[in-house]
Structures are given as structure tokens and as C-alpha cells.
Design an enzyme around this catalytic site. Structure first.
Site, PDB file in Angstrom:
ATOM      1  N   MET A  39      14.610  24.820   1.657  1.00  0.00           N
ATOM      2  CA  MET A  39      13.693  24.185   0.727  1.00  0.00           C
ATOM      3  C   MET A  39      14.388  23.160  -0.171  1.00  0.00           C
ATOM      4  O   MET A  39      13.884  22.056  -0.376  1.00  0.00           O
ATOM      5  CB  MET A  39      12.982  25.228  -0.130  1.00  0.00           C
ATOM      6  CG  MET A  39      11.898  24.650  -1.026  1.00  0.00           C
ATOM      7  SD  MET A  39      11.018  25.907  -1.986  1.00  0.00           S
ATOM      8  CE  MET A  39      10.089  26.744  -0.700  1.00  0.00           C
TER       9      MET A  39
ATOM     10  N   TYR B 178      19.118  30.079   7.459  1.00  0.00           N
ATOM     11  CA  TYR B 178      18.066  30.944   7.974  1.00  0.00           C
ATOM     12  C   TYR B 178      18.024  30.965   9.501  1.00  0.00           C
ATOM     13  O   TYR B 178      18.200  29.938  10.154  1.00  0.00           O
ATOM     14  CB  TYR B 178      16.698  30.482   7.468  1.00  0.00           C
ATOM     15  CG  TYR B 178      16.465  30.686   6.006  1.00  0.00           C
ATOM     16  CD1 TYR B 178      16.299  31.972   5.489  1.00  0.00           C
ATOM     17  CD2 TYR B 178      16.390  29.615   5.130  1.00  0.00           C
ATOM     18  CE1 TYR B 178      16.070  32.171   4.125  1.00  0.00           C
ATOM     19  CE2 TYR B 178      16.159  29.789   3.774  1.00  0.00           C
ATOM     20  CZ  TYR B 178      16.006  31.078   3.277  1.00  0.00           C
ATOM     21  OH  TYR B 178      15.781  31.277   1.938  1.00  0.00           O
TER      22      TYR B 178
ATOM     23  N   ARG C 161     -10.399   1.757  14.688  1.00  0.00           N
ATOM     24  CA  ARG C 161     -10.460   2.524  13.449  1.00  0.00           C
ATOM     25  C   ARG C 161     -11.625   1.955  12.638  1.00  0.00           C
ATOM     26  O   ARG C 161     -12.783   2.202  12.952  1.00  0.00           O
ATOM     27  CB  ARG C 161      -9.143   2.441  12.676  1.00  0.00           C
ATOM     28  CG  ARG C 161      -7.963   3.089  13.392  1.00  0.00           C
ATOM     29  CD  ARG C 161      -6.734   3.211  12.492  1.00  0.00           C
ATOM     30  NE  ARG C 161      -6.376   1.945  11.858  1.00  0.00           N
ATOM     31  CZ  ARG C 161      -5.266   1.738  11.161  1.00  0.00           C
ATOM     32  NH1 ARG C 161      -4.400   2.730  11.003  1.00  0.00           N
ATOM     33  NH2 ARG C 161      -5.000   0.566  10.628  1.00  0.00           N
TER      34      ARG C 161
ATOM     35  N   LYS D 267       0.840  -1.203   0.000  1.00  0.00           N
ATOM     36  CA  LYS D 267       0.000   0.000   0.000  1.00  0.00           C
ATOM     37  C   LYS D 267       0.873   1.250   0.000  1.00  0.00           C
ATOM     38  O   LYS D 267       2.075   1.187   0.275  1.00  0.00           O
ATOM     39  CB  LYS D 267      -0.908   0.008   1.228  1.00  0.00           C
ATOM     40  CG  LYS D 267      -0.173   0.135   2.558  1.00  0.00           C
ATOM     41  CD  LYS D 267      -1.126   0.138   3.728  1.00  0.00           C
ATOM     42  CE  LYS D 267      -0.363   0.274   5.053  1.00  0.00           C
ATOM     43  NZ  LYS D 267      -1.271   0.316   6.220  1.00  0.00           N
TER      44      LYS D 267
END
Length: 396
Positions: free
Chosen positions: A324, A276, A144, A39
Site C-alpha cells: 500500500m 506479501y 463515442r 483536461k
């Protein structure tokens, strides 16, 4: 000299995947089916590619037809399109009409968690003139999806009145199999499930039963029943690492390796900050390498000033914030690092390799999430089991 700056590369060793499957197969009785859980794009390792590799085990000595478990109906349909002929369990069941159509077209076995899901499926099967196998999900403590004890009379009545639908498997999921200290709850779930299955048998529905996930089959071999669902262990992560049961998951091979290129190497003088927010200031004169990876590649910003990579066979810690598309590491004690070289974010060579469990711990998450996120990058498949594949495949 012209340097070719490549992007992050995610390398999947399909031979390691097959070795893990073979090892796990050896841990359970021959009467128990090993169900490969693929999955979520095979936990980021590539759905079709992993199935292709596992299918190659069929026909070998000790081999058997592989049974799969996927999440969505679309994943199941993709396996069929890739040539898989064995049973495919659809773990999320049928949630909309499109799922029903795919199940009937491709012979998938949906795991149903509500009695109300049976009649619409039976009606659809009647229209197309076919029958459909299903699995019944019981909630024994995960809370669940799943039926409860109180649903069984209505379940049996509904199944008896819908001849187009045949229950062939019963499924439950263990909540704490990877926690040795919570063994009593595992055994409580096992007792509830045994009662559920016995009641199904008593009303004439002779289903196979599967309860154990990776931790369940490694830690509780007596719960192998008719099938075990191997997920995280298939991809080489030991569900018991760091616990008193660590040895139970020994011998698995990490399947995924992730590497990032070095873009630049430069000095960082004592007292200078980097990246940063100036979250890291050099305590001494240092050398840093800037790698081509960041949170846009699924490499979490939460790894800032925590994680390590392997470069030239040695560990290098992250300094400053993960950006990033760039991350800086301290290579002061590693001579010869230069642009174009690759650093291992996951995997590597020798005792200094970065394990999935280490990466997940730095990340503050679990190996499952690390695999799924990093596996969204472009993948390269290696090993003999990769023969016949396009060796470079984008994520699905």
C-alpha cells in the site's frame, strides 16, 4: 543524525512543457491553432499551473494566444479564475444545468454532441441576455459522442432558429492515429469529417475545423486544418514510440518526474522471501531498499516484480509485491544506498532514466493513465515558467 522521512514527490518541469508546446507549434502551419489539451487536471500535471506556464509564452517572438481544451465545465471555470482569457473548448460538453451556468458565466465553448443540447442552452442564454459560441462534435468512427451525417439537416435548422447560439468550431476525434498500420481508417475518418464540415458551410455556418490529436498532427500534418489538439505530446510522451513512425515524435521532453524516499536498506539472504505472498525469493545474497511508495500513491500493485526504478543513476528492479505504501527494490549492485535518499520511479538522469513509455509497459497500461494517477500526488513545480506560482501545490 536525524533523518527526515519525506513522502513521494511529483516534480513538474514547466519549462519542458513550454518547450514541447513550442516544438509542436513549429510542426504545423501558422494558420493552424495549437490547442493545449489540459483536461483531467492537465493529465495529472496540474491544470492551473500548466496554463500559467503556457500563458507566459504569449507576447514572445512567434507567440500567440493559447487556446485550451478541458474536460469539464468546472475545469474551464477554474482556468478563467486563474486569469486565462483565450477560448476554452469544453470537450465533454454540457451534461447538466450547472454546466450551462458555468459556460455562460465564464464564456466557455461547449462541444455539443446532440442536437437536443442546443435549445436548452439557447433558452438559458436568452434569460441572461447573452450569446454563446459552441463547437459541434461529429462521430466519424470513434463511436463515442457525436452527431452523424443524418443529424446535419436538423442541426442546421436548429442553429438557424437559435440566434443566441453560434457554431464556431467543428470537432472530431481520430481513433487510430497512433497506429501506422491503421492509416486507411484515419483517412476514412478525415473524408467523413471533411464532408460534415462542407455541409455545415453549405448551410451558412462557417465553422473552424479540428480533427488531429497529438498523433494526428505529428503523423498527418496535412490534417492540421484550422486547429490541432495537443495532449499527450504536450507532456512529453511520443505517441509513436516503438512503431515505424517513432521519429515523427522525436524531440519531446518528459515533463513529470516522480521520486520516492528510501526508508530502509537491509540484507536479504539467499532463500529468503520478501513482501506479501512470498512472490520473490532471493536467488543469492542480496541488498534491498524499501521505498516509501505503493498503490495508495497510484503506483500500481501490477508493477510487482516487473518495474524498475533509478537510484544513484542505476536501475534497480522491484522485488516482491508492491504494498500500500512501500515497495522493495534490489540494490545489490548499487553501493552507498541509504535512508533519506530518493529513487526515481519516473524520469531520472541520463540513459538509465525511467521513461513514461517504459513505466506504462511494465504497468500494462498507457502513458496517459500513468501520468493521471501519479499526478494525483502532491506536486512541486520547477523551471523559469514556474515563477509566480506556489511551488508546492496539492492536486486539484
Amino acid at each position: 543524525m536525524t533523518i527526515e522521512y519525506n513522502h513521494l514527490r511529483c516534480i513538474i518541469d514547466l519549462d519542458a512543457l513550454c518547450d514541447n508546446y513550442t516544438l509542436l507549434r513549429s510542426r504545423v502551419p501558422e494558420t493552424s491553432q495549437v490547442i493545449a489539451v489540459v483536461k483531467a487536471d492537465a493529465y495529472g500535471h496540474g491544470l492551473e499551473a500548466c496554463a500559467h506556464a503556457l500563458e507566459s509564452l504569449q507576447g514572445k517572438e512567434g507567440g500567440e494566444p493559447v487556446m485550451y481544451a478541458v474536460g469539464t465545465a468546472e475545469e474551464g471555470a477554474n482556468l478563467r479564475r486563474a486569469g486565462v482569457t483565450g477560448r476554452i473548448l469544453l470537450l465533454l460538453g454540457i451534461q447538466n444545468p450547472e454546466d450551462t451556468t458555468l459556460c455562460l458565466e465564464h464564456g466557455l465553448t461547449p462541444v455539443l454532441s446532440r442536437v437536443a443540447q442546443i435549445s436548452p442552452l439557447a433558452a438559458a442564454a436568452e434569460i441572461v441576455g447573452t450569446s454563446v459560441d459552441i463547437a459541434i462534435k461529429f462521430d466519424t468512427g470513434m463511436a463515442r459522442l457525436g452527431l452523424t451525417d443524418a443529424d446535419i439537416p436538423d442541426l442546421c435548422k436548429t442553429l438557424d432558429s437559435r440566434p443566441r447560439v453560434e457554431a464556431v468550431w467543428a470537432v472530431t476525434h481520430l481513433a487510430t492515429a497512433d497506429a501506422p498500420d491503421d492509416e486507411p481508417f484515419v483517412r476514412e475518418q478525415a473524408e467523413r469529417f471533411a464532408d460534415n464540415v462542407a455541409r455545415l458551410h453549405a448551410c451558412g455556418h462557417k465553422v473552424y475545423a479540428t480533427m488531429a490529436n497529438s498523433a494526428g498532427m505529428l503523423g498527418y500534418p496535412e490534417f492540421a486544418l484550422d486547429g490541432v489538439r495537443v495532449g499527450i505530446a504536450l507532456y512529453g510522451a511520443n505517441p509513436f514510440l516503438g512503431t515505424s513512425w517513432e521519429e515523427k515524435g522525436a524531440g519531446l521532453k518528459q515533463v513529470m518526474r516522480v521520486e520516492a524516499p528510501v526508508y530502509q536498506v537491509h540484507a536479504l539472504k539467499r532463500g529468503e522471501s520478501i513482501s506479501y505472498g512470498r512472490t520473490f525469493t532471493a536467488p543469492k545474497d542480496m541488498t534491498v531498499a524499501v521505498l516509501g511508495v505503493g498503490y495508495a500513491d497510484g503506483y500500481s500493485r501490477g508493477l510487482s516484480n516487473k518495474a524498475q526504478v533509478q537510484i544513484s543513476g542505476k536501475r534497480a528492479p522491484i522485488v516482491g509485491r508492491v504494498c500500500m505504501q512501500m515497495t522493495a527494490v534490489d540494490v545489490t549492485g548499487i553501493p552507498g544506498v541509504e535512508p533519506g535518499q530518493y529513487a526515481c520511479l519516473l524520469g531520472g538522469d541520463g540513459e538509465q532514466a525511467i521513461t513514461a513509455e517504459e513505466l506504462a509497459a511494465w504497468w500494462g497500461t498507457i502513458t496517459y493513465e500513468a501520468f493521471c494517477l501519479l499526478g494525483m500526488n502532491r506536486r512541486t513545480y520547477v523551471g523559469k515558467a514556474a515563477q509566480g506560482l506556489d511551488m508546492h501545490q496539492d492536486s486539484y
